[in-house]
Design a protein around this motif. Structure first.
Motif, PDB file in Angstrom:
ATOM      1  N   GLN A   5       0.824  -1.210   0.000  1.00  0.00           N
ATOM      2  CA  GLN A   5       0.000   0.000   0.000  1.00  0.00           C
ATOM      3  C   GLN A   5       0.858   1.261   0.000  1.00  0.00           C
ATOM      4  OE1 GLN A   5      -3.762   0.166   2.225  1.00  0.00           O
ATOM      5  NE2 GLN A   5      -3.048  -1.770   3.100  1.00  0.00           N
ATOM      6  N   ILE A   6       1.962   1.235   0.724  1.00  0.00           N
ATOM      7  CA  ILE A   6       2.855   2.395   0.739  1.00  0.00           C
ATOM      8  C   ILE A   6       3.452   2.608  -0.651  1.00  0.00           C
ATOM      9  CG2 ILE A   6       5.040   3.284   1.674  1.00  0.00           C
ATOM     10  CD1 ILE A   6       4.140   1.956   4.370  1.00  0.00           C
ATOM     11  N   GLU A   7       3.824   1.516  -1.337  1.00  0.00           N
ATOM     12  CA  GLU A   7       4.324   1.633  -2.716  1.00  0.00           C
ATOM     13  C   GLU A   7       3.256   2.216  -3.631  1.00  0.00           C
ATOM     14  OE1 GLU A   7       6.197  -1.750  -4.596  1.00  0.00           O
ATOM     15  OE2 GLU A   7       7.229  -2.258  -2.711  1.00  0.00           O
ATOM     16  N   ARG A   8       2.013   1.738  -3.486  1.00  0.00           N
ATOM     17  CA  ARG A   8       0.912   2.259  -4.299  1.00  0.00           C
ATOM     18  C   ARG A   8       0.714   3.757  -4.040  1.00  0.00           C
ATOM     19  NH1 ARG A   8      -3.002  -1.444  -6.398  1.00  0.00           N
ATOM     20  NH2 ARG A   8      -2.415  -3.594  -5.968  1.00  0.00           N
ATOM     21  N   PHE A   9       0.745   4.140  -2.754  1.00  0.00           N
ATOM     22  CA  PHE A   9       0.575   5.548  -2.393  1.00  0.00           C
ATOM     23  C   PHE A   9       1.689   6.392  -3.005  1.00  0.00           C
ATOM     24  CE2 PHE A   9       0.905   9.292   0.290  1.00  0.00           C
ATOM     25  CZ  PHE A   9      -0.418   9.712   0.320  1.00  0.00           C
ATOM     26  N   ASP A  10       2.933   5.913  -2.900  1.00  0.00           N
ATOM     27  CA  ASP A  10       4.066   6.634  -3.489  1.00  0.00           C
ATOM     28  C   ASP A  10       3.911   6.764  -5.009  1.00  0.00           C
ATOM     29  OD1 ASP A  10       5.236   7.011  -1.015  1.00  0.00           O
ATOM     30  OD2 ASP A  10       6.661   5.350  -1.231  1.00  0.00           O
ATOM     31  N   LEU A  11       3.473   5.693  -5.667  1.00  0.00           N
ATOM     32  CA  LEU A  11       3.253   5.734  -7.116  1.00  0.00           C
ATOM     33  C   LEU A  11       2.170   6.757  -7.459  1.00  0.00           C
ATOM     34  CD1 LEU A  11       3.631   4.600 -10.013  1.00  0.00           C
ATOM     35  CD2 LEU A  11       1.867   2.907  -9.433  1.00  0.00           C
ATOM     36  N   MET A  12       1.057   6.742  -6.715  1.00  0.00           N
ATOM     37  CA  MET A  12      -0.013   7.701  -6.972  1.00  0.00           C
ATOM     38  C   MET A  12       0.483   9.132  -6.774  1.00  0.00           C
ATOM     39  SD  MET A  12      -3.481   5.924  -5.479  1.00  0.00           S
ATOM     40  CE  MET A  12      -2.813   5.416  -3.912  1.00  0.00           C
ATOM     41  N   ALA A  13       1.265   9.361  -5.716  1.00  0.00           N
ATOM     42  CA  ALA A  13       1.789  10.704  -5.449  1.00  0.00           C
ATOM     43  C   ALA A  13       2.696  11.167  -6.594  1.00  0.00           C
ATOM     44  CB  ALA A  13       2.530  10.727  -4.121  1.00  0.00           C
ATOM     45  N   ARG A  14       3.544  10.271  -7.087  1.00  0.00           N
ATOM     46  CA  ARG A  14       4.425  10.640  -8.212  1.00  0.00           C
ATOM     47  C   ARG A  14       3.611  10.951  -9.458  1.00  0.00           C
ATOM     48  NH1 ARG A  14       7.281   6.317  -6.342  1.00  0.00           N
ATOM     49  NH2 ARG A  14       6.751   5.027  -8.134  1.00  0.00           N
ATOM     50  N   LYS A  15       2.661  10.089  -9.800  1.00  0.00           N
ATOM     51  CA  LYS A  15       1.843  10.302 -11.000  1.00  0.00           C
ATOM     52  C   LYS A  15       1.022  11.584 -10.895  1.00  0.00           C
ATOM     53  CE  LYS A  15       1.305   5.701 -12.926  1.00  0.00           C
ATOM     54  NZ  LYS A  15       1.593   6.068 -14.292  1.00  0.00           N
ATOM     55  N   ALA A  16       0.573  11.886  -9.685  1.00  0.00           N
ATOM     56  CA  ALA A  16      -0.248  13.078  -9.467  1.00  0.00           C
ATOM     57  C   ALA A  16       0.585  14.346  -9.304  1.00  0.00           C
ATOM     58  CB  ALA A  16      -1.113  12.871  -8.226  1.00  0.00           C
ATOM     59  N   ARG A  17       1.906  14.186  -9.249  1.00  0.00           N
ATOM     60  CA  ARG A  17       2.805  15.308  -8.991  1.00  0.00           C
ATOM     61  C   ARG A  17       2.471  15.987  -7.658  1.00  0.00           C
ATOM     62  NH1 ARG A  17       1.991  15.158 -14.481  1.00  0.00           N
ATOM     63  NH2 ARG A  17       0.476  16.818 -14.654  1.00  0.00           N
ATOM     64  N   THR A  18       2.019  15.153  -6.715  1.00  0.00           N
ATOM     65  CA  THR A  18       1.718  15.632  -5.370  1.00  0.00           C
ATOM     66  C   THR A  18       3.029  15.795  -4.611  1.00  0.00           C
ATOM     67  OG1 THR A  18      -0.442  14.543  -5.357  1.00  0.00           O
ATOM     68  CG2 THR A  18       0.569  15.001  -3.202  1.00  0.00           C
ATOM     69  N   ILE A  19       3.127  16.865  -3.860  1.00  0.00           N
ATOM     70  CA  ILE A  19       4.325  17.136  -3.070  1.00  0.00           C
ATOM     71  C   ILE A  19       4.049  16.679  -1.640  1.00  0.00           C
ATOM     72  CG2 ILE A  19       5.883  18.922  -2.216  1.00  0.00           C
ATOM     73  CD1 ILE A  19       4.940  20.578  -4.746  1.00  0.00           C
ATOM     74  N   MET A  20       4.781  15.670  -1.189  1.00  0.00           N
ATOM     75  CA  MET A  20       4.625  15.182   0.182  1.00  0.00           C
ATOM     76  C   MET A  20       5.414  16.110   1.099  1.00  0.00           C
ATOM     77  SD  MET A  20       2.591  12.863  -0.632  1.00  0.00           S
ATOM     78  CE  MET A  20       2.251  12.336   1.041  1.00  0.00           C
ATOM     79  N   LEU A  21       4.800  16.533   2.187  1.00  0.00           N
ATOM     80  CA  LEU A  21       5.380  17.549   3.061  1.00  0.00           C
ATOM     81  C   LEU A  21       5.375  17.106   4.517  1.00  0.00           C
ATOM     82  CD1 LEU A  21       3.519  20.521   1.379  1.00  0.00           C
ATOM     83  CD2 LEU A  21       5.975  20.092   1.282  1.00  0.00           C
ATOM     84  N   PRO A  22       6.220  17.724   5.340  1.00  0.00           N
ATOM     85  CA  PRO A  22       6.163  17.422   6.755  1.00  0.00           C
ATOM     86  C   PRO A  22       4.867  17.962   7.368  1.00  0.00           C
ATOM     87  CG  PRO A  22       7.710  19.193   6.353  1.00  0.00           C
ATOM     88  CD  PRO A  22       7.249  18.695   5.013  1.00  0.00           C
TER      89      PRO A  22
END
Length: 173
Positions: free
Chosen positions: A153-170
């Motif tokens: 699930q963490i891999e899926r979330f990371d893939l979705m974030a990359r595809k969406a160009r979402t910026i993960m933040l603190p």
């Protein structure tokens, strides 16, 4: 009071064409994403590029980590329960009936700090992220609760974030 109506034949094809998107209650692709249950009610393809629309159930402790969408705005409406929202460097608690709009590029997240699941609807404008979620999140297994987060699930979330160009933040600065 009366309305003035234009005279036209009742069978005029301009006003009799169909185009509604109808998704009955309990239907639509349903996935587990970041421990939440998302039912995609409408995609950009279905709304002629207008928006993407999702119904969410956020279990106790659920919600995504802090992030920002540089290209999309996200709008939420709380149906039941309460969720803590992060807005930049400020948090607030939203309850049933509350409306939240997150402009592009604003750090945000929601978190269910309660004991019971919260329900909300949210949408992306322009649409795109709802399709990424539909395509890459883990399909729900009917009758089962969302499983604990694991490596898949963490891999899926990371893939979705990359595809969406979402910026993960603190969480905070």
């Amino acid at each position: 009071m009366s309305f003035s109506l234009i005279e036209m034949p009742p069978d005029d094809p301009r006003w009799n064409k169909r185009g509604a998107v109808y998704v009955p209650s309990g239907q639509g692709p349903t996935v587990w994403a970041a421990g939440d249950v998302y039912t995609i009610k409408a995609t950009g393809a279905q709304t002629n590029g207008g928006f993407g629309f999702i119904e969410a159930t956020v279990p106790a402790g659920g919600g995504p980590p802090a992030h920002a969408h540089p290209e999309e705005e996200e709008t939420f409406y709380i149906l039941d329960g309460e969720l803590e929202f992060l807005d930049g460097d400020h948090t607030f608690t939203a309850v049933a009936g509350d409306f939240i709009h997150i402009p592009r590029g604003v750090r945000h997240r929601f978190l269910n700090r309660g004991n019971h699941a919260a329900k909300m609807i949210f949408m992306f404008t322009p649409p795109r992220l709802e399709q990424i979620i539909a395509d890459h999140a883990l399909p729900v297994r009917p009758g089962e609760a969302p499983p604990p987060l694991d490596d898949d699930q963490i891999e899926r979330f990371d893939l979705m974030a990359r595809k969406a160009r979402t910026i993960m933040l603190p969480e905070s600065s």
